[in-house]
Design a protein around this motif. Structure first.
Motif, PDB file in Angstrom:
ATOM      1  N   LEU A 223      38.429  -6.472  57.469  1.00 32.02           N
ATOM      2  CA  LEU A 223      38.649  -6.584  56.042  1.00 32.02           C
ATOM      3  C   LEU A 223      39.761  -7.592  55.762  1.00 32.02           C
ATOM      4  CD1 LEU A 223      37.953  -5.439  53.210  1.00 32.02           C
ATOM      5  CD2 LEU A 223      39.781  -3.773  53.556  1.00 32.02           C
ATOM      6  N   ARG A 224      39.461  -8.557  54.883  1.00 32.79           N
ATOM      7  CA  ARG A 224      40.460  -9.534  54.459  1.00 32.79           C
ATOM      8  C   ARG A 224      40.990  -9.109  53.104  1.00 32.79           C
ATOM      9  NH1 ARG A 224      42.698 -13.051  57.770  1.00 32.79           N
ATOM     10  NH2 ARG A 224      42.783 -14.714  56.192  1.00 32.79           N
ATOM     11  N   ARG A 225      42.327  -9.126  52.969  1.00 33.67           N
ATOM     12  CA  ARG A 225      42.958  -8.766  51.715  1.00 33.67           C
ATOM     13  C   ARG A 225      43.981  -9.824  51.349  1.00 33.67           C
ATOM     14  NH1 ARG A 225      44.881  -3.139  49.872  1.00 33.67           N
ATOM     15  NH2 ARG A 225      44.755  -4.404  47.980  1.00 33.67           N
ATOM     16  N   GLY A 226      44.481  -9.754  50.110  1.00 36.12           N
ATOM     17  CA  GLY A 226      45.467 -10.726  49.686  1.00 36.12           C
ATOM     18  C   GLY A 226      46.341 -10.185  48.582  1.00 36.12           C
ATOM     19  N   TRP A 227      47.331 -10.992  48.234  1.00 36.20           N
ATOM     20  CA  TRP A 227      48.239 -10.701  47.113  1.00 36.20           C
ATOM     21  C   TRP A 227      48.505 -12.025  46.416  1.00 36.20           C
ATOM     22  CZ3 TRP A 227      53.323 -11.988  45.654  1.00 36.20           C
ATOM     23  CH2 TRP A 227      53.895 -11.179  44.666  1.00 36.20           C
ATOM     24  N   GLY A 228      48.156 -12.086  45.122  1.00 41.71           N
ATOM     25  CA  GLY A 228      48.175 -13.389  44.484  1.00 41.71           C
ATOM     26  C   GLY A 228      47.126 -14.284  45.133  1.00 41.71           C
ATOM     27  N   PHE A 229      47.280 -15.590  44.963  1.00 38.50           N
ATOM     28  CA  PHE A 229      46.325 -16.526  45.550  1.00 38.50           C
ATOM     29  C   PHE A 229      46.898 -17.252  46.771  1.00 38.50           C
ATOM     30  CE2 PHE A 229      43.203 -17.484  41.838  1.00 38.50           C
ATOM     31  CZ  PHE A 229      42.868 -16.144  41.815  1.00 38.50           C
ATOM     32  N   ASP A 230      48.153 -16.995  47.105  1.00 40.43           N
ATOM     33  CA  ASP A 230      48.777 -17.693  48.233  1.00 40.43           C
ATOM     34  C   ASP A 230      48.856 -16.854  49.492  1.00 40.43           C
ATOM     35  OD1 ASP A 230      49.162 -20.101  46.984  1.00 40.43           O
ATOM     36  OD2 ASP A 230      51.224 -19.696  46.361  1.00 40.43           O
ATOM     37  N   PHE A 231      48.521 -15.574  49.397  1.00 39.09           N
ATOM     38  CA  PHE A 231      48.655 -14.695  50.556  1.00 39.09           C
ATOM     39  C   PHE A 231      47.319 -14.061  50.878  1.00 39.09           C
ATOM     40  CE2 PHE A 231      52.909 -14.942  48.797  1.00 39.09           C
ATOM     41  CZ  PHE A 231      53.680 -15.122  49.924  1.00 39.09           C
TER      42      PHE A 231
ATOM     43  N   MET B 107      30.202  -1.857  53.544  1.00 35.07           N
ATOM     44  CA  MET B 107      31.106  -2.954  53.201  1.00 35.07           C
ATOM     45  C   MET B 107      30.284  -4.164  52.757  1.00 35.07           C
ATOM     46  SD  MET B 107      34.276  -3.989  53.092  1.00 35.07           S
ATOM     47  CE  MET B 107      35.043  -2.712  54.076  1.00 35.07           C
ATOM     48  N   PRO B 108      30.540  -4.729  51.561  1.00 36.50           N
ATOM     49  CA  PRO B 108      29.794  -5.900  51.105  1.00 36.50           C
ATOM     50  C   PRO B 108      30.060  -7.099  52.000  1.00 36.50           C
ATOM     51  CG  PRO B 108      31.681  -5.465  49.672  1.00 36.50           C
ATOM     52  CD  PRO B 108      31.563  -4.296  50.600  1.00 36.50           C
ATOM     53  N   PRO B 109      29.080  -8.012  52.126  1.00 30.52           N
ATOM     54  CA  PRO B 109      29.297  -9.194  52.965  1.00 30.52           C
ATOM     55  C   PRO B 109      30.409 -10.065  52.415  1.00 30.52           C
ATOM     56  CG  PRO B 109      27.288  -9.421  51.661  1.00 30.52           C
ATOM     57  CD  PRO B 109      27.750  -8.006  51.481  1.00 30.52           C
ATOM     58  N   ALA B 110      31.136 -10.713  53.326  1.00 33.54           N
ATOM     59  CA  ALA B 110      32.250 -11.569  52.909  1.00 33.54           C
ATOM     60  C   ALA B 110      31.714 -12.879  52.351  1.00 33.54           C
ATOM     61  CB  ALA B 110      33.176 -11.833  54.085  1.00 33.54           C
ATOM     62  N   MET B 111      32.372 -13.370  51.321  1.00 28.38           N
ATOM     63  CA  MET B 111      31.993 -14.646  50.716  1.00 28.38           C
ATOM     64  C   MET B 111      32.612 -15.779  51.502  1.00 28.38           C
ATOM     65  SD  MET B 111      32.683 -15.914  46.793  1.00 28.38           S
ATOM     66  CE  MET B 111      32.210 -17.567  46.248  1.00 28.38           C
ATOM     67  N   LEU B 112      31.825 -16.803  51.804  1.00 30.26           N
ATOM     68  CA  LEU B 112      32.334 -17.960  52.520  1.00 30.26           C
ATOM     69  C   LEU B 112      33.265 -18.766  51.626  1.00 30.26           C
ATOM     70  CD1 LEU B 112      29.076 -19.174  54.309  1.00 30.26           C
ATOM     71  CD2 LEU B 112      30.928 -17.788  55.271  1.00 30.26           C
ATOM     72  N   PHE B 113      34.230 -19.425  52.246  1.00 29.58           N
ATOM     73  CA  PHE B 113      35.148 -20.252  51.472  1.00 29.58           C
ATOM     74  C   PHE B 113      34.370 -21.389  50.830  1.00 29.58           C
ATOM     75  CE2 PHE B 113      38.425 -23.425  50.697  1.00 29.58           C
ATOM     76  CZ  PHE B 113      39.473 -22.642  50.238  1.00 29.58           C
TER      77      PHE B 113
END
Length: 427
Positions: free
Chosen positions: A344-352, A1-7
């Motif tokens: 694992l963090r996932r999303g849908w669009g940019f608001d979720f 799993m690739p490292p997560a990018m910081l906000f």
């Protein structure tokens, strides 16, 4: 799993509220008095951020005056609407939320989002559309015609289209007119990729001949102030990325940093931008490294072989607004999870955005229900954040605070003068 990018660190949100937006906001209550259907356009990529709370008060008052009980966006207790009062041409008082540009979001989240909105806002009808898909336009046109047909005593039905800048209001109306009027229909409204092109209310456009349905196009209206702190900064960057606010107000590399973060969330395994890089490239967590590699790939070099990262950044944002958005929307519903125990963090669009847990290790109806639950939690968080901003005052600019204080001071003076006059008159 690739490292997560910081906000990424984001710049403070600028204020962009030209005079024509202020004028339309003041005109809205009068316009609603002769409106039967409000067609509110939002961007599918920002279904929550592209809500203009500045217009909500006028819309809720309009519905209340016609015997409907609307749900304010910042309320956690939605109320189902009723139909008990006559509207402008009959008992019509409908609000349709159109999520435009649906081809830029993954299809697996459309139905869960529709269900989540129905659960939270039962008085709002949600319709997904893409102006280049005739089926979507035909469905929306039929919806408006059916509303008019349910009220045959009304001689005509008037539709007001509202929304933030550059969400596609004029383009949608041109498509609806072309769908609803037989024969050749010339383009009635000018469109532009830049925000703020429509600056005044349009003349009435005929969308249907039988029954008669007319519509008004309106200027896109931005929030007077996007807010302080991280939430306001993120809101501004999101709107700049969809060209809802002037891009010149932002450093393009800040936009790329946030876009890179979001594309990593949408597909942590194989983000959409990897299609631009050599085969075998891994996801990036550093925006400078990414822009250097992209500049090399696109042969964007300055004299001496120096990489032109600014030009590459501008190209990348434009790529995402067009074909890149389609690539990012093709992410599958189920992604392989890592064996290192990383959440694992996932999303849908940019608001979720949510953390993948065991409830999502499924498919079909069960997966849709799990996504709906995650989306409802995100909506609740957004509502609570809006309430918190309202209470703490971070959603109000310093200028607005001074103006509000001046108005309160004037109101106190007027009340005091009125009391004195009443006392003299009684004496």
């Amino acid at each position: 799993m690739p490292p997560a990018m910081l906000f990424p660190a984001l710049p403070s949100a600028p204020s962009w509220f030209p005079g024509h937006m202020n004028r339309f906001t003041k005109q809205l209550p009068a316009l609603l008095s002769r409106t039967d259907v409000v067609l509110e356009l939002r961007d599918s990529r920002l279904p929550l951020t592209s809500i203009n709370n500045n217009l909500e008060g006028a819309i809720n008052k309009w519905r209340a005056e016609r015997g409907h009980h609307s749900t304010h966006f910042a309320s956690l207790s939605p109320v189902t609407s009723t139909n008990s009062s006559l509207g402008y041409g009959g008992p019509i008082c409908e609000r349709i939320v159109v999520l435009n540009k649906r081809d830029f979001v993954p299809e697996w989240g459309v139905e869960p989002f529709r269900r989540a909105m129905k659960a939270k806002f039962p008085d709002q009808t949600v319709h997904f559309a893409s102006c280049n898909k005739p089926r979507d336009i035909k469905s929306l046109s039929d919806m408006l015609v059916n509303i008019a047909k349910r009220n045959p005593h009304a001689t005509e039905m008037n539709v007001l289209v509202i929304g933030m800048p550059n969400v596609g209001k004029s383009t949608l109306l041109n498509s609806l007119r072309n769908m609803g009027i037989s024969g050749r229909t010339p383009k009635a409204l000018q469109t532009s990729a830049q925000p703020g092109h429509t600056r005044a209310l349009s003349t009435r456009l005929k969308l249907s001949e039988d029954p008669l349905v007319y519509s008004y196009d309106s200027p896109g209206v931005m929030l007077p102030f996007l807010g302080r702190g991280d939430r306001g900064a993120e809101r501004g960057v999101k709107l700049a990325l969809i060209a809802g606010i002037k891009e010149s107000l932002y450093d393009v590399e800040a936009l790329v940093a946030y876009l890179l973060y979001r594309l990593n969330v949408l597909n942590p395994i194989s983000p959409a931008y990897l299609t631009l890089l050599p085969p075998g490239s891994r996801p990036f967590t550093d925006v400078d490294d990414f822009l250097e590699q992209l500049a090399i790939r696109l042969n964007m070099l300055l004299r001496g072989g120096e990489k032109d990262t600014v030009r590459a950044a501008k190209w990348f944002v434009e790529w995402w607004r067009n074909e890149g958005g389609l690539v990012s929307a093709s992410v599958p519903e189920n992604l392989p999870t890592g064996s290192d125990g990383t959440l694992l963090r996932r999303g849908w669009g940019f608001d979720f955005e949510w953390t993948v847990d065991e409830s999502m290790n499924c498919a079909g109806e069960a997966f849709e229900s799990a996504v709906q639950t995650k989306m409802e939690e995100c909506i609740d968080e957004s509502l609570m954040a809006a309430d918190e901003d309202e209470r703490s005052g971070v959603g109000i600019s310093t200028t607005q605070e001074r103006k509000r204080g001046w108005q309160e001071k004037q109101a106190r003076r007027a009340a005091k003068s009125k009391a004195k006059w009443a006392a003299r008159k009684a004496a």
